[in-house]
Design a protein around this motif. Structure first.
Motif, PDB file in Angstrom:
ATOM      1  N   GLU A 119       0.707   1.750 -16.522  1.00  0.00           N
ATOM      2  CA  GLU A 119       0.569   2.111 -15.118  1.00  0.00           C
ATOM      3  C   GLU A 119       0.561   0.837 -14.269  1.00  0.00           C
ATOM      4  O   GLU A 119      -0.233  -0.061 -14.499  1.00  0.00           O
ATOM      5  CB  GLU A 119      -0.707   2.906 -14.887  1.00  0.00           C
ATOM      6  CG  GLU A 119      -0.911   3.319 -13.434  1.00  0.00           C
ATOM      7  CD  GLU A 119       0.317   4.025 -12.851  1.00  0.00           C
ATOM      8  OE1 GLU A 119       0.887   3.504 -11.869  1.00  0.00           O
ATOM      9  OE2 GLU A 119       0.713   5.073 -13.414  1.00  0.00           O
ATOM     10  N   THR A 120       1.470   0.787 -13.290  1.00  0.00           N
ATOM     11  CA  THR A 120       1.640  -0.436 -12.489  1.00  0.00           C
ATOM     12  C   THR A 120       0.945  -0.373 -11.136  1.00  0.00           C
ATOM     13  O   THR A 120       0.763  -1.417 -10.500  1.00  0.00           O
ATOM     14  CB  THR A 120       3.132  -0.714 -12.245  1.00  0.00           C
ATOM     15  OG1 THR A 120       3.690   0.340 -11.442  1.00  0.00           O
ATOM     16  CG2 THR A 120       3.876  -0.813 -13.571  1.00  0.00           C
TER      17      THR A 120
ATOM     18  N   GLY B 262       7.712  10.210  -3.783  1.00  0.00           N
ATOM     19  CA  GLY B 262       7.421   8.811  -3.488  1.00  0.00           C
ATOM     20  C   GLY B 262       5.979   8.622  -3.056  1.00  0.00           C
ATOM     21  O   GLY B 262       5.256   7.750  -3.574  1.00  0.00           O
ATOM     22  N   ALA B 263       5.533   9.451  -2.110  1.00  0.00           N
ATOM     23  CA  ALA B 263       4.141   9.367  -1.656  1.00  0.00           C
ATOM     24  C   ALA B 263       3.178   9.771  -2.763  1.00  0.00           C
ATOM     25  O   ALA B 263       2.081   9.206  -2.885  1.00  0.00           O
ATOM     26  CB  ALA B 263       3.946  10.258  -0.433  1.00  0.00           C
TER      27      ALA B 263
ATOM     28  N   VAL C 258      -1.158   9.166  -7.440  1.00  0.00           N
ATOM     29  CA  VAL C 258      -1.457   9.469  -8.848  1.00  0.00           C
ATOM     30  C   VAL C 258      -0.916   8.426  -9.809  1.00  0.00           C
ATOM     31  O   VAL C 258      -1.195   8.501 -11.016  1.00  0.00           O
ATOM     32  CB  VAL C 258      -0.924  10.866  -9.232  1.00  0.00           C
ATOM     33  CG1 VAL C 258      -1.460  11.933  -8.298  1.00  0.00           C
ATOM     34  CG2 VAL C 258       0.608  10.900  -9.247  1.00  0.00           C
ATOM     35  N   GLY C 259      -0.128   7.470  -9.318  1.00  0.00           N
ATOM     36  CA  GLY C 259       0.436   6.459 -10.196  1.00  0.00           C
ATOM     37  C   GLY C 259       1.890   6.724 -10.530  1.00  0.00           C
ATOM     38  O   GLY C 259       2.439   7.789 -10.226  1.00  0.00           O
TER      39      GLY C 259
ATOM     40  N   ARG D 151       0.799  -1.226   0.000  1.00  0.00           N
ATOM     41  CA  ARG D 151       0.000   0.000   0.000  1.00  0.00           C
ATOM     42  C   ARG D 151       0.829   1.274   0.000  1.00  0.00           C
ATOM     43  O   ARG D 151       0.462   2.256  -0.620  1.00  0.00           O
ATOM     44  CB  ARG D 151      -0.942   0.018   1.211  1.00  0.00           C
ATOM     45  CG  ARG D 151      -2.064  -1.012   1.143  1.00  0.00           C
ATOM     46  CD  ARG D 151      -3.051  -0.800   2.271  1.00  0.00           C
ATOM     47  NE  ARG D 151      -3.631   0.544   2.222  1.00  0.00           N
ATOM     48  CZ  ARG D 151      -4.259   1.104   3.255  1.00  0.00           C
ATOM     49  NH1 ARG D 151      -4.338   0.465   4.418  1.00  0.00           N
ATOM     50  NH2 ARG D 151      -4.779   2.312   3.136  1.00  0.00           N
ATOM     51  N   ARG D 152       1.940   1.292   0.705  1.00  0.00           N
ATOM     52  CA  ARG D 152       2.733   2.524   0.870  1.00  0.00           C
ATOM     53  C   ARG D 152       4.124   2.376   0.266  1.00  0.00           C
ATOM     54  O   ARG D 152       5.078   2.968   0.745  1.00  0.00           O
ATOM     55  CB  ARG D 152       2.847   2.862   2.366  1.00  0.00           C
ATOM     56  CG  ARG D 152       1.532   2.871   3.112  1.00  0.00           C
ATOM     57  CD  ARG D 152       0.626   4.005   2.689  1.00  0.00           C
ATOM     58  NE  ARG D 152       1.157   5.307   3.035  1.00  0.00           N
ATOM     59  CZ  ARG D 152       1.050   5.853   4.253  1.00  0.00           C
ATOM     60  NH1 ARG D 152       0.437   5.197   5.230  1.00  0.00           N
ATOM     61  NH2 ARG D 152       1.541   7.045   4.488  1.00  0.00           N
ATOM     62  N   ARG D 153       4.212   1.613  -0.807  1.00  0.00           N
ATOM     63  CA  ARG D 153       5.515   1.303  -1.392  1.00  0.00           C
ATOM     64  C   ARG D 153       6.213   2.556  -1.918  1.00  0.00           C
ATOM     65  O   ARG D 153       7.426   2.727  -1.748  1.00  0.00           O
ATOM     66  CB  ARG D 153       5.315   0.276  -2.506  1.00  0.00           C
ATOM     67  CG  ARG D 153       6.570  -0.386  -3.020  1.00  0.00           C
ATOM     68  CD  ARG D 153       6.192  -1.557  -3.896  1.00  0.00           C
ATOM     69  NE  ARG D 153       5.784  -2.709  -3.102  1.00  0.00           N
ATOM     70  CZ  ARG D 153       4.802  -3.542  -3.425  1.00  0.00           C
ATOM     71  NH1 ARG D 153       4.100  -3.344  -4.522  1.00  0.00           N
ATOM     72  NH2 ARG D 153       4.512  -4.572  -2.655  1.00  0.00           N
ATOM     73  N   GLY D 154       5.491   3.437  -2.582  1.00  0.00           N
ATOM     74  CA  GLY D 154       6.106   4.654  -3.098  1.00  0.00           C
ATOM     75  C   GLY D 154       6.647   5.534  -1.988  1.00  0.00           C
ATOM     76  O   GLY D 154       7.762   6.053  -2.075  1.00  0.00           O
TER      77      GLY D 154
END
Length: 433
Positions: free
Chosen positions: A429-430, A308-309, A314-315, A153-156
């Protein structure tokens, strides 16, 4: 979400101790995550201690004037770091993350001592071979460990925090090293920072960091395929050769990320060896050169706290495309300038473009790769990305020798623009928002 902690400890514990629950999430693993952020800052600091100083050392103390010769240490660093990334991913999937992290720090121990004592340029190149191994093993492992801890969920955000810590430390240490070099000389003062970083990192990694491989196993057990069927062929049982092929060439998002990562670090490798020399053509003081060099990773590092967040909201694709295009524009500004003001504007813009790209590409790999082989996929991606150091150093050196420093920067601008086009056309988009 829990699982028995049979793999989560530091290699064993009392048999009577009850297993600790394993949970995925940034908040659930805040203490370990923060510790790994601190460790990765020390990893970045090892690069920052020498970035401002070594190009000046090459000319002032060793009499090297050919740009290609000077850039050999960047190429040596890039090639060995790229190879170490693959071993980091493979070994961390097989034996666990923490042993690889500790091994990486042991390779760093001789580096500052060799740079302080170096009687010739060969010692500098050899020190950067060891530094490349250190960076590949430690940085790759901290990336994989953070992805393990936070889940999907919070990978970015996780990658933004990781890379912000690393490159923020590059910027701060570059600035400090430039100041120390200006005040006390090129050696040994700037490299004493590295000795302190290594001692602290070994203490933190050995005594306080915990194994995270069980978190990846938990996520693998909860893994669900995409509704659109895009990743049905990327199952848990891929061989090492198949992982190489998918990440390098076949899978559109993974391979697009790999090429963009290579070009991104091509720019960084070129800047590492070339920017101090370019800035010195305007008779800037060492402290001013250190400031200019610190602006790039400084904006890059701080910007990743936002980008990152943002990619979680937004992708990924549009941030990568915009970031590569921004880097192309920034390099054009730097190439067209010949004063502190123009170079400062260009390096700030270059840092902003890199901030858009860097954590987002790692999040793309985490999105697409199956948890069972994610460590190896991160390793393959980082092999291609960090080969960019060597490509940038060699390309920059050759073009600078033939056509001049400004022409080398123009060449990097054109390559970055082409990379943006490839991402726009090929990557999908991943992020499953």
């Amino acid at each position: 979400m829990t699982i028995g902690d049979d793999e989560a400890g530091d290699g064993g514990g009392a048999a009577t101790s009850p297993p600790s629950p394993i949970r995925l999430g940034l908040r659930e693993n805040a203490a370990q995550f923060a510790l790994l952020v601190a460790v990765n800052a020390l990893v970045g600091g090892m690069v920052g201690q020498q970035q401002t100083v070594l190009p000046l050392l090459a000319e002032d103390e060793f009499g090297l004037t050919g740009y290609t010769v000077i850039f050999t240490y960047v190429a040596a660093f890039g090639v060995t770091k790229a190879a170490a990334n693959w071993f980091a991913g493979t070994l961390s999937d097989r034996y666990g993350r923490k042993p690889v992290l500790l091994a990486g720090w042991l390779f760093a121990v001789p580096v500052p001592l060799m740079l302080i004592a170096a009687p010739n340029w060969g010692w500098v190149v050899a020190a950067n071979v060891l530094l490349g191994i250190n960076q590949g093993l430690t940085w790759s492992t901290t990336v994989v460990m953070k992805i393990d801890l936070v889940g999907p969920r919070r990978r970015g955000l996780a990658m933004g925090l990781n890379e912000a810590a690393g490159y923020g430390a590059v910027a701060v240490t570059s600035l400090i090293a430039g100041y120390l070099a200006g005040e006390f000389g090129l050696r040994p003062a700037p490299f004493l920072l590295g000795l302190f970083y290594i001692a602290l990192a070994l203490l933190l990694s050995g005594a306080f960091v915990r194994e995270t491989r069980a978190h990846a196993h938990l996520e693998a057990g909860q893994h669900t395929p995409r509704a659109d069927g895009l990743h049905d062929h990327l199952h848990a049982g891929l061989t090492d050769r198949q992982i190489w092929a998918q990440t390098s060439l076949r899978e559109p998002a993974l391979s697009s990320a790999s090429q963009a990562g290579l070009v991104n670090n091509l720019n960084f490798g070129l800047s590492w060896g070339l920017f101090p020399l370019l800035f010195a053509t305007a008779d800037l003081a060492v402290g001013q050169i250190g400031l200019l060099f610190a602006l790039y990773p400084g904006v890059w590092g701080v910007g990743q706290l936002i980008t990152g967040a943002l990619s979680d909201r937004v992708g990924r694709k549009h941030l990568v495309t915009t970031g590569m295009a921004t880097q192309a524009a920034a390099l054009a500004v730097i190439a067209a300038s010949d004063s502190f003001g123009g170079w400062a504007a260009g390096t700030v813009l270059l840092g902003a473009g890199t901030a858009l790209v860097y954590p987002t590409l790692l999040a793309v790999i985490g999105d697409v790769a199956h948890p069972a082989w994610r460590g190896r996929a991160v390793g393959v991606y980082r092999v291609w990305r960090d080969l960019g150091y060597a490509v940038g150093a060699v390309l920059g050196g050759i073009v600078a020798d033939l056509l001049g420093l400004h022409a080398a920067v123009w060449a990097a601008a054109c390559i970055s623009a082409a990379s943006a086009v490839v991402v726009a056309v090929r990557m999908y988009e991943t992020h499953r928002r």
